[in-house]
Design an enzyme around this catalytic site. Structure first.
Site, PDB file in Angstrom:
ATOM      1  N   GLY A  59      44.648  40.568  25.688  1.00  0.00           N
ATOM      2  CA  GLY A  59      43.781  41.675  26.095  1.00  0.00           C
ATOM      3  C   GLY A  59      43.901  42.833  25.111  1.00  0.00           C
ATOM      4  CE1 TYR A 105      44.202  28.569  30.424  1.00  0.00           C
ATOM      5  CE2 TYR A 105      42.853  26.585  30.343  1.00  0.00           C
ATOM      6  CZ  TYR A 105      42.981  27.941  30.581  1.00  0.00           C
ATOM      7  OH  TYR A 105      41.879  28.672  30.989  1.00  0.00           O
ATOM      8  CB  THR A 116      32.604  32.097  30.463  1.00  0.00           C
ATOM      9  OG1 THR A 116      32.450  31.241  31.598  1.00  0.00           O
ATOM     10  CG2 THR A 116      31.801  33.360  30.677  1.00  0.00           C
TER      11      THR A 116
HETATM   12  N1  LIG Z   1      36.482  32.456  29.283  1.00  0.00           N
HETATM   13  C1  LIG Z   1      36.476  31.208  29.664  1.00  0.00           C
HETATM   14  O1  LIG Z   1      35.668  30.412  29.156  1.00  0.00           O
HETATM   15  C2  LIG Z   1      37.402  30.705  30.744  1.00  0.00           C
HETATM   16  C3  LIG Z   1      37.238  29.376  31.179  1.00  0.00           C
HETATM   17  C4  LIG Z   1      38.086  28.907  32.165  1.00  0.00           C
HETATM   18  C5  LIG Z   1      39.040  29.722  32.738  1.00  0.00           C
HETATM   19  N2  LIG Z   1      39.169  31.006  32.304  1.00  0.00           N
HETATM   20  C6  LIG Z   1      40.222  31.822  32.912  1.00  0.00           C
HETATM   21  O2  LIG Z   1      39.763  33.140  33.135  1.00  0.00           O
HETATM   22  C7  LIG Z   1      40.832  34.080  32.913  1.00  0.00           C
HETATM   23  C8  LIG Z   1      40.379  35.130  31.919  1.00  0.00           C
HETATM   24  O3  LIG Z   1      40.060  34.484  30.687  1.00  0.00           O
HETATM   25  P1  LIG Z   1      39.468  35.274  29.438  1.00  0.00           P
HETATM   26  O4  LIG Z   1      38.509  34.377  28.796  1.00  0.00           O
HETATM   27  O5  LIG Z   1      39.089  36.639  29.836  1.00  0.00           O
HETATM   28  O6  LIG Z   1      40.777  35.295  28.506  1.00  0.00           O
HETATM   29  P2  LIG Z   1      41.544  36.546  27.841  1.00  0.00           P
HETATM   30  O7  LIG Z   1      42.633  35.941  27.029  1.00  0.00           O
HETATM   31  O8  LIG Z   1      40.594  37.449  27.175  1.00  0.00           O
HETATM   32  O9  LIG Z   1      42.118  37.294  29.112  1.00  0.00           O
HETATM   33  C9  LIG Z   1      43.361  37.014  29.695  1.00  0.00           C
HETATM   34  C10 LIG Z   1      44.036  38.344  29.974  1.00  0.00           C
HETATM   35  O10 LIG Z   1      45.276  38.080  30.665  1.00  0.00           O
HETATM   36  C11 LIG Z   1      46.300  38.835  30.026  1.00  0.00           C
HETATM   37  N3  LIG Z   1      47.559  38.100  30.254  1.00  0.00           N
HETATM   38  C12 LIG Z   1      47.915  36.893  29.764  1.00  0.00           C
HETATM   39  N4  LIG Z   1      49.126  36.545  30.219  1.00  0.00           N
HETATM   40  C13 LIG Z   1      49.537  37.557  31.024  1.00  0.00           C
HETATM   41  C14 LIG Z   1      50.725  37.795  31.772  1.00  0.00           C
HETATM   42  N5  LIG Z   1      51.738  36.908  31.785  1.00  0.00           N
HETATM   43  N6  LIG Z   1      50.827  38.961  32.472  1.00  0.00           N
HETATM   44  C15 LIG Z   1      49.822  39.871  32.448  1.00  0.00           C
HETATM   45  N7  LIG Z   1      48.673  39.696  31.751  1.00  0.00           N
HETATM   46  C16 LIG Z   1      48.541  38.549  31.050  1.00  0.00           C
HETATM   47  C17 LIG Z   1      45.901  38.906  28.559  1.00  0.00           C
HETATM   48  O11 LIG Z   1      46.523  39.943  27.838  1.00  0.00           O
HETATM   49  C18 LIG Z   1      44.386  39.101  28.698  1.00  0.00           C
HETATM   50  O12 LIG Z   1      44.068  40.467  28.857  1.00  0.00           O
HETATM   51  C19 LIG Z   1      42.022  33.257  32.438  1.00  0.00           C
HETATM   52  O13 LIG Z   1      42.883  33.040  33.522  1.00  0.00           O
HETATM   53  C20 LIG Z   1      41.418  31.952  31.979  1.00  0.00           C
HETATM   54  O14 LIG Z   1      42.316  30.877  32.129  1.00  0.00           O
HETATM   55  C21 LIG Z   1      38.371  31.509  31.308  1.00  0.00           C
END
Ligand SMILES: NC(=O)c1ccc[n+]([C@@H]2O[C@H](COP(=O)([O-])OP(=O)(O)OC[C@H]3O[C@@H](n4cnc5c(N)ncnc54)[C@H](O)[C@@H]3O)[C@@H](O)[C@H]2O)c1
Length: 346
Positions: free
Chosen positions: A59, A168, A198
């Protein structure tokens, strides 16, 4: 104690339900990330007081710049693997915290697994103490390399337990188990979304996901890297559509008895995506092929019948429209300029 980006009035034992007792309070774990920052924005617009909790692994602070000017928004720097700060009180909790792209979640696979399992446990306990509704961002990766196509929620998946993606995939599967066990054991109100690919504004340029990789390579005039033949398929959902799905799932009058697929059922080969990106960026980049990574799924497409029938939700933004907006975003981020597009959004 966590470092606070903005001072949070946290007095142990005191209620934080805010100056306005009528306003709902939402916690967004992973709120500084790509999807989390969009969700925080949406919840503020819907009238919530919002706290983002993030360890800033993937993030970015700049994702929150505009939000931090809002007096109803606060951000706490904290890793959800560790015990949560005391005194947090919420009506709704969204767990989005987890690195989502393969290079990031494979950097420290054990921490990724802990984030899904210990992090979920910490947030589930918080939900139990607060009698709050809790949402889990699960993933289409729980289907692994699927034998059923498109994937309905009833499909159990085909996941390798010990490969480089397993931290994961299996972490998210374990988190789903925990959520449903908390629901059965404690009657917790849980909502679990299985998110398919997404994309959109606020993805990181170095994120390692296919849409951002292609756009950034094309804008820089570099060759687009396609893994394998490029005939593997994916479905691409624009972030705004997905966030609408999150909110509808969280606000549904009763909790679905199973996880709910959220994604765009339009299916494209990776080669089709690469060609579209080259056209939208007006780029001279070529396509080069590299070996397919281990356990890369051959096809992905959500069956969203349940979300359509029960949430009245389906994506509205076409891949062309979404790509045009995402290209603009990266162009401004990288060069501060607007491109003349090779083709107009349909
Ligand atoms: N974007 C996609 O296509 C997609 C698809 C399937 C699932 N997801 C899920 O959606 C969620 C958000 O994904 P995104 O695409 O925004 O990814 P991203 O990496 O941009 O966001 C994840 C956020 O979680 C924070 N984070 C990670 N580990 C952490 C921890 N231990 N403690 C506190 N904060 C933590 C990161 O700093 C980041 O801000 C995730 O859980 C991901 O698995 C996303």
């Amino acid at each position: 104690m966590s470092k606070l980006i903005k001072v949070l009035k946290l007095e142990s034992g005191s209620s934080q339900r805010g100056a306005n007792q009528n306003r709902s309070r939402a916690l967004v774990a992973g709120g500084a990330g790509f999807l989390g920052s969009h969700l925080c924005e949406r919840l503020l617009r819907d009238g919530y007081d919002v706290v983002a909790l993030d360890n800033f692994h993937t993030g970015k602070r700049y994702n929150l710049n505009a939000l931090l000017r809002n007096p109803r928004f606060t951000c706490i720097e904290h890793d959800i693997v560790n015990a949560l700060p005391l005194g947090l009180q919420f009506d709704e909790i969204y767990n989005l915290a987890c690195p989502a792209s393969p290079p990031h979640y494979q950097e420290d696979p054990i921490h990724t697994f802990k984030t899904s399992v210990l992090g979920s446990l910490n947030l589930l306990e918080l939900a139990r103490q607060n009698n709050a509704k809790i949402f889990q961002a699960s993933t289409s990766e729980v289907y692994g390399d699927p034998f059923v196509h498109p994937q309905p929620e009833s499909y159990f998946g085909n996941v390798n337990t010990h490969g480089p993606r397993s931290c994961y995939d299996e972490g998210k599967r374990s988190a789903e188990t925990l959520f449903f066990d908390y629901s059965r054991t404690y009657g917790l109100d849980i909502r679990v979304a299985r998110i398919f690919n997404t994309y959109g504004r606020r993805m990181q340029p170095d994120d390692g996901r296919v849409v951002s990789n292609f756009i950034v390579q094309a804008l820089r005039g570099q060759d687009l890297t396609v893994y394998g033949s490029g005939m593997q398929t994916r479905s691409f959902c624009y972030a705004d559509d997905l966030i609408e799905g999150f909110v509808r799932l969280m606000n549904a009058p009763s909790a679905p008895a199973h996880p709910v697929n959220l994604g765009n059922p339009g299916e494209f080969t990776i080669m089709e995506l690469a060609t579209l990106v080259i056209s939208y960026t007006n780029s001279r980049s070529k396509i080069v092929h590299r070996p397919l990574p281990v356990d890369d799924p051959r096809q992905r497409k959500p069956d969203i019948s349940f979300a359509r029938a029960n949430l009245g939700w389906e994506p509205k933004i076409s891949l062309s429209q979404g790509l045009a907006q995402t290209v603009d975003y990266f162009d401004t981020l990288l060069y501060g300029s607007k491109l003349v597009k090779g083709a107009a959004a349909s």
